[in-house]
Write an enzyme that holds these catalytic residues in place. Structure first.
Site, PDB file in Angstrom:
ATOM      1  N   ASP A  97     -11.156   1.882   8.670  1.00 47.11           N
ATOM      2  CA  ASP A  97     -10.791   1.918   7.251  1.00 47.11           C
ATOM      3  C   ASP A  97     -11.868   2.720   6.534  1.00 47.11           C
ATOM      4  O   ASP A  97     -13.057   2.437   6.679  1.00 47.11           O
ATOM      5  CB  ASP A  97     -10.807   0.466   6.733  1.00 47.11           C
ATOM      6  CG  ASP A  97      -9.795   0.229   5.655  1.00 47.11           C
ATOM      7  OD1 ASP A  97      -9.648   1.106   4.796  1.00 47.11           O
ATOM      8  OD2 ASP A  97      -9.171  -0.846   5.663  1.00 47.11           O
ATOM      9  N   ASP A 193      -8.166   4.329   2.359  1.00 40.43           N
ATOM     10  CA  ASP A 193      -7.957   3.371   1.271  1.00 40.43           C
ATOM     11  C   ASP A 193      -7.515   4.095  -0.009  1.00 40.43           C
ATOM     12  O   ASP A 193      -8.039   5.166  -0.332  1.00 40.43           O
ATOM     13  CB  ASP A 193      -9.306   2.670   1.026  1.00 40.43           C
ATOM     14  CG  ASP A 193      -9.192   1.481   0.104  1.00 40.43           C
ATOM     15  OD1 ASP A 193      -8.456   0.544   0.442  1.00 40.43           O
ATOM     16  OD2 ASP A 193      -9.846   1.489  -0.961  1.00 40.43           O
ATOM     17  N   GLU A 246      -3.233   4.612   2.661  1.00 41.35           N
ATOM     18  CA  GLU A 246      -2.745   3.581   1.754  1.00 41.35           C
ATOM     19  C   GLU A 246      -2.442   4.282   0.436  1.00 41.35           C
ATOM     20  O   GLU A 246      -3.358   4.720  -0.271  1.00 41.35           O
ATOM     21  CB  GLU A 246      -3.791   2.484   1.521  1.00 41.35           C
ATOM     22  CG  GLU A 246      -3.193   1.368   0.682  1.00 41.35           C
ATOM     23  CD  GLU A 246      -4.210   0.542  -0.097  1.00 41.35           C
ATOM     24  OE1 GLU A 246      -3.882  -0.599  -0.437  1.00 41.35           O
ATOM     25  OE2 GLU A 246      -5.312   1.039  -0.374  1.00 41.35           O
ATOM     26  N   HIS A 307      -4.131  -7.856   4.599  1.00 36.85           N
ATOM     27  CA  HIS A 307      -5.200  -8.613   3.925  1.00 36.85           C
ATOM     28  C   HIS A 307      -5.034  -8.582   2.405  1.00 36.85           C
ATOM     29  O   HIS A 307      -5.834  -9.183   1.704  1.00 36.85           O
ATOM     30  CB  HIS A 307      -6.557  -8.045   4.339  1.00 36.85           C
ATOM     31  CG  HIS A 307      -6.765  -6.649   3.832  1.00 36.85           C
ATOM     32  ND1 HIS A 307      -6.094  -5.560   4.338  1.00 36.85           N
ATOM     33  CD2 HIS A 307      -7.527  -6.168   2.813  1.00 36.85           C
ATOM     34  CE1 HIS A 307      -6.455  -4.481   3.681  1.00 36.85           C
ATOM     35  NE2 HIS A 307      -7.321  -4.814   2.748  1.00 36.85           N
ATOM     36  N   ASP A 308      -4.058  -7.832   1.914  1.00 35.49           N
ATOM     37  CA  ASP A 308      -3.852  -7.753   0.460  1.00 35.49           C
ATOM     38  C   ASP A 308      -2.637  -8.536  -0.013  1.00 35.49           C
ATOM     39  O   ASP A 308      -2.314  -8.499  -1.197  1.00 35.49           O
ATOM     40  CB  ASP A 308      -3.665  -6.285   0.037  1.00 35.49           C
ATOM     41  CG  ASP A 308      -4.959  -5.507   0.076  1.00 35.49           C
ATOM     42  OD1 ASP A 308      -6.028  -6.122  -0.098  1.00 35.49           O
ATOM     43  OD2 ASP A 308      -4.907  -4.282   0.288  1.00 35.49           O
TER      44      ASP A 308
HETATM   45  C1  NOJ Z   1      -7.082  -1.468  -1.001  1.00 39.82           C
HETATM   46  C2  NOJ Z   1      -7.657  -2.483  -0.070  1.00 39.82           C
HETATM   47  O1  NOJ Z   1      -6.710  -2.769   0.927  1.00 39.82           O
HETATM   48  C3  NOJ Z   1      -8.021  -3.671  -0.925  1.00 39.82           C
HETATM   49  O2  NOJ Z   1      -8.360  -4.774  -0.143  1.00 39.82           O
HETATM   50  C4  NOJ Z   1      -9.125  -3.256  -1.864  1.00 39.82           C
HETATM   51  O3  NOJ Z   1      -9.401  -4.316  -2.753  1.00 39.82           O
HETATM   52  C5  NOJ Z   1      -8.742  -2.033  -2.683  1.00 39.82           C
HETATM   53  N1  NOJ Z   1      -8.100  -1.024  -1.884  1.00 39.82           N
HETATM   54  C6  NOJ Z   1      -9.936  -1.397  -3.328  1.00 39.82           C
HETATM   55  O4  NOJ Z   1     -10.701  -0.731  -2.357  1.00 39.82           O
END
Ligand code: NOJ
Length: 535
Positions: A97, A193, A246, A307-308
């Site tokens: 990541d 990210d 992402e 994880h989000d």
């Molecule tokens: C996306 C990540 O998956 C998340 O966990 C993070 O809080 C934000 N980007 C900011 O980096």
């Protein structure tokens, strides 16, 4: 030959929660290395590691303070290298990541930038005399005042995650050096990210509002696609490297711009993955729209947890059959699958009744904002749990101790008692378990090229049953996913053979198959067989 990633099933490891190797309560590289055989047996071919670089961990590693190191919680560079070597030995590729949009406020680059208005690195970040109305994605203003230099800096997330100024070519060069460092270490690619955030509006126009802020000018801005093409060209100079982006959006029209020839290999399809309910209609709509938009030029991704977000088993009612059905969709529909650690044993969401136990910055901020708005403690806690991403970040339940929340002294309460035994230890030798089902599914995907790279002969939905045929030159695979709580008939010709189902082990039939409520069934047909329709 198709690229390796088109044929691979990925597994996301949330660094602090997968496996602790040194007994300090935090997952680490030694722990992950010790579980590579488990992953190999599961059938995983690629691992995505959440950030493992040195970080104050305000946002659990998405606030990097040194891009070329390993956070001491996770071990040493030698531990990382050993892990990578052992993964490669087992034929498992690893992607890292990488957070290119922002750094930790503790990163030396920001410390220098902050030191004076005239510092050569001042322009590496986004400084303004006055803030505009942009809001942070974690809530509140996106601008932080710095009294010493009397200016505001921009942060799309927490104030400790400072946005880099990608309009400055020096930032790009510095980040290319970072990518080079890890590529030369042998990493197989990156998960980038919030990559559509790299550019912001050049005149900093206010975002429109409609009750809430519409994030119009702080993402997907002009110039971002050309930076992404440069990143892709740089990384793809190294043979066989993979880039997944992402792109923080559920809008397919936006998502589809970011992948394909000369761009990222794939992006996360939140249009499919974020679906909140067990709803065949909504899922089908997105699968069909994605297929239409991507055709054969682009490949989507398939995931339902991360994880989000809330784990999909919990989003879809904590029912095992449903979870198995969704696993079938994820591993047989067209796309690169990403399994989230723990989903293969049916781990569920965690909520807390104690705000002191919350770790996630987004949840903690939601609590604070709710109190500021005059909400009671109880109301604020509800809002915090809703926003908190701790729900899907609990330690991997290797055994019953972990399930009971005793794992490594962490303050997690995990699975409710009525959920049964949601542990690897219990499921490993149980042929009926979720884990065994995932294993069979991954094996099946590996054995059938049409499930990896085949086209859809068709993709349909009737009466809450999604069904499709994937085919290549050698075979046809028929998949029917009955989301309904009623049985549904499928006509599939007489020469089909059962490969897998979450509800049966044999097929007693003539021409028609009675697909049971919440059954997912995978059949193999011959190339000439086109008799697949709803009964
Ligand atoms: C996306 C990540 O998956 C998340 O966990 C993070 O809080 C934000 N980007 C900011 O980096």
């Amino acid at each position: 030959m198709d690229k390796w990633w088109k044929r691979s099933s990925f597994y996301e490891i949330y660094m602090p929660s997968f496996k602790d190797g040194n007994g300090d309560g935090i997952g680490d590289f030694a722990g992950i290395t010790s579980k590579l055989d488990y992953l190999k047996e599961l059938g995983i071919e690629g691992i995505w590691l959440t950030p493992f670089y040195p970080s104050p961990k305000v946002d659990n590693g998405y606030d990097i303070s040194d891009y070329n190191g390993i956070d001491q919680d996770y071990g040493t560079m030698a531990d990382f290298e050993l892990f990578l070597q052992e993964a490669h030995k087992r034929g498992i590729r690893v992607i890292a990541d990488l957070v290119l949009n922002h750094t930790s406020s503790e990163h030396p680059w920001f410390q220098e930038s902050k030191s004076s208005k005239n510092h050569p690195k001042r322009d590496w970040y986004i400084w303004r005399d006055e803030p505009n109305n942009w809001e942070s994605f974690f809530g509140g203003t996106a601008w932080e005042y710095d009294a010493e230099t009397n200016q505001y800096y921009y942060h799309a997330f927490a104030k400790e995650q400072v946005d880099l100024n990608w309009a400055n070519p020096e930032v790009k060069c510095a980040m290319f050096d970072v990518m080079k460092f890890w590529l030369e270490k042998g990493i197989d690619g990156f998960r980038l990210d919030v990559i559509n955030f790299l550019k912001v509006h050049d005149r900093f126009e206010d975002n429109p509002t409609d009750g809430e802020q519409i994030h119009l000018y702080d993402k997907d801005q002009e110039g971002v696609l050309s930076v992404i093409s440069e990143i892709a060209a740089f990384v793809h100079q190294y043979p066989d490297k993979f880039l997944v982006g992402e792109v923080g959006s559920e809008d397919l029209d936006i998502l589809k711009q970011y992948s394909g020839l000369g761009k990222l290999d794939v992006v996360f399809n939140f249009n499919i993955g974020s679906i909140g309910e067990f709803d065949a209609g909504k899922l089908f709509e997105q699968l069909a729209a994605t297929e239409q938009a991507y055709g054969s030029a682009q490949m989507p991704t398939l995931f339902f947890s991360s994880h989000d977000m809330s784990r999909y088993i919990s989003r879809f009612g904590n029912e095992e059959d449903r979870a198995k059905l969704v696993a079938v969709l994820m591993l047989t529909a067209k796309g690169v699958p990403f399994i989230y650690y723990g989903d293969e044993i049916g781990m569920r969401d965690w909520v807390t009744d104690d705000i002191a136990k919350m770790k996630d910055v987004q949840g903690i901020m939601a609590y604070k904002f709710a109190l500021e708005e005059g909400k009671s403690h109880d109301e604020a806690l509800v809002m915090a749990n809703k926003k908190s991403r701790d729900k899907s970040r609990t330690p991997m339940q290797w055994n019953l101790d972990a399930q009971a929340g005793f794992s490594e002294g962490l303050p997690w309460i995990t699975v409710p008692e009525d959920a049964g035994k949601v542990t690897v230890e219990d499921q490993l030798n149980d042929p009926e378990s979720m884990l065994s089902f995932y294993k069979s599914l991954l094996k099946l995907r590996k054995e059938h090229s049409s499930l990896q790279v085949g086209d859809y002969e068709f993709l349909r939905m009737e009466e809450d049953m999604i069904y499709f045929v994937r085919k290549d030159q050698v075979e046809k695979i028929i998949v029917a996913l009955n989301f309904s709580d009623q049985p549904n008939l499928l006509e599939a010709g007489t020469d089909v053979r059962l490969l897998l189902s979450n509800k049966r082990t044999r097929l007693d039939r003539g021409n028609e198959i009675n697909v049971l409520a919440n059954e997912a069934i995978i059949l193999k047909g011959e190339i000439g067989n086109d008799l697949v329709k709803k009964g």
